[in-house]
Enzyme design. Sequence first.
Site, PDB file in Angstrom:
ATOM      1  N   HIS A   1       0.806  -1.218   0.000  1.00  0.00           N
ATOM      2  CA  HIS A   1       0.000   0.000   0.000  1.00  0.00           C
ATOM      3  C   HIS A   1       0.843   1.273   0.000  1.00  0.00           C
ATOM      4  O   HIS A   1       0.310   2.376   0.056  1.00  0.00           O
ATOM      5  CB  HIS A   1      -0.939  -0.021   1.217  1.00  0.00           C
TER       6      HIS A   1
ATOM      7  N   LYS B   1       3.130   4.364  -1.323  1.00  0.00           N
ATOM      8  CA  LYS B   1       3.079   5.226  -2.506  1.00  0.00           C
ATOM      9  C   LYS B   1       4.244   6.208  -2.399  1.00  0.00           C
ATOM     10  O   LYS B   1       4.156   7.175  -1.659  1.00  0.00           O
ATOM     11  CB  LYS B   1       1.750   5.987  -2.567  1.00  0.00           C
TER      12      LYS B   1
ATOM     13  N   ASP C   1      17.085   9.876  -8.198  1.00  0.00           N
ATOM     14  CA  ASP C   1      18.507  10.161  -7.966  1.00  0.00           C
ATOM     15  C   ASP C   1      18.889  10.080  -6.491  1.00  0.00           C
ATOM     16  O   ASP C   1      19.854  10.717  -6.052  1.00  0.00           O
ATOM     17  CB  ASP C   1      18.884  11.541  -8.529  1.00  0.00           C
TER      18      ASP C   1
ATOM     19  N   HIS D   1      -9.256  11.705   0.266  1.00  0.00           N
ATOM     20  CA  HIS D   1      -8.395  10.537   0.421  1.00  0.00           C
ATOM     21  C   HIS D   1      -7.104  10.874   1.164  1.00  0.00           C
ATOM     22  O   HIS D   1      -6.284   9.997   1.429  1.00  0.00           O
ATOM     23  CB  HIS D   1      -8.078   9.966  -0.980  1.00  0.00           C
TER      24      HIS D   1
ATOM     25  N   LYS E   1      -4.422  11.557   3.994  1.00  0.00           N
ATOM     26  CA  LYS E   1      -4.198  11.001   5.327  1.00  0.00           C
ATOM     27  C   LYS E   1      -3.200  11.916   6.033  1.00  0.00           C
ATOM     28  O   LYS E   1      -2.005  11.926   5.694  1.00  0.00           O
ATOM     29  CB  LYS E   1      -3.644   9.583   5.237  1.00  0.00           C
TER      30      LYS E   1
ATOM     31  N   ASP F   1      -0.598  20.533  17.312  1.00  0.00           N
ATOM     32  CA  ASP F   1      -0.124  21.816  17.851  1.00  0.00           C
ATOM     33  C   ASP F   1       0.621  22.671  16.829  1.00  0.00           C
ATOM     34  O   ASP F   1       1.589  23.368  17.164  1.00  0.00           O
ATOM     35  CB  ASP F   1       0.779  21.574  19.067  1.00  0.00           C
TER      36      ASP F   1
END
Length: 486
Positions: free
Chosen positions: A224, A226, A231, A404, A406, A411
């Site tokens: 899952h 991504k 380089d 979507h 996350k 603070d």
Amino acid sequence: MANFSSIVTGLTIFGYWLLIISITIRILSKRRAISSAMAWLLVIYILPIIGIIVWLFFEEFYLGKRRLKLASTMWSKRNKWLNNLKSRNFIFENNNSEVATSVFQLCKHRQGISGIKYNKLKLLKNTKEIIKTLIQDIYLARNNIEIVFYIWKPGGLADDVAIALIRSARRGIKCRIMLDSAGSLEFFRSKWVTMMRNSGIQIVEALKINLYQLFLRRVDLRQHRKFILIDNYITYTGSMNLVDPRLFKKSSKVGQWIDLMIRIEGPVAITMGIVYSCDWEIETGKKIFPKQPKYKIVALPKNNTSAIQIIASGPGFTENIIHQVLLTSIYSARKKIIITTPYLIPSDDLLYAICAAAQRGVQVSLIIPKSNDSILVKWASRVYFSELLESGVKIYQFEKGLLHSKSILIDMQLSLIGTANLDMRSLWLNFEITLVVDDSNFGRDLFLLQNEYISHSKLIDPKLWAIRSYWRKVIEKLFYLLSPLL
């Protein structure tokens, strides 16, 4: 004949109960959460045949013997690389902000390295702009490009990235792509696989799904992560799959998917490269050790504490690390917490931490999509609303597509961004990656984006929620029973 039939029946019954008892012992011996253990026991005892099959496919096999053996030894093989990284003392930050200190100490203890500084961060919120920037970096690549995605769906903007990679490979850039088998099913059935391989790009189908694999590992374990590494210096990560939001899952009728990514220049890319090399070895059995480049030092503002930790989870990686980091971050909050997640199925510990934060006076805001592509998650997540609202948590439902992203902001200083959802699958099963950022300037940018989400959301009224219809409460409870398995 009758005696033989009786013996066969007796042996069958004995074998059946022996299997049931052995699985029961196996569930209890794993010391899992009580809710999860009880859910599995109920499934096995109420629907025994189905329960046994589901247990074997979704719990017992897990990663598979070959991959599990590689996963258990891969980190020891990279000690030399890690020691070389640690020798560069100037890239590490040992003095974190007050709210981030506990989290970074936890990460240092469990992962072996301190937070890394001298990174240039940019928060990207528009998929079209993200793809445009990414393509520019691909064309400017000088040595290597490493990519891992859960979903690559051909069409639109995704094809533009494919073309850029093919052209870069043809001019001598070393390109490796690793995509999840289930998530990127359409890609592996497309023309792009052959075209890319013909140009010299290495493509790996991670956690491949076929009949043979069904008997070797959990079928719902997914790659899952991504992220993109260019380089060994530029890296992208966040919630975005490699898809065109105008084309992705239009049939679900939830609107365009809203994502965010971080583009980073700097030495933190070294740790991203270590994660990628581990994933590559788990899938292929082959070791890759990217060169460590000579880094340009990015000047930081005076009196500004800035550092990043990379949290990688999954079989073979630090166990329960994402869950521990989330809990530590939330308990460290003193003023404000803002959370965005598309899928809300928290553990009991995480739910209690969020509620306790609100009850001790921390302003807690939770932003989730009003429409969801998963009907199971949509209904199961609503069970948690009452407890959250009663504790003083503000719940916003985003109305301009499927949010979507996350992200967690603590603070205005400590940010957590990555691929992990607030559900059981992300916290304890899948291969995930999360960035922990201790930087007030980046926190301000994330705060502005989260407030943009809130401006397109509707706040749930606790009084109206309390008097929702009885049948809705029944449906929520029914789906809640499945939440430990989601």
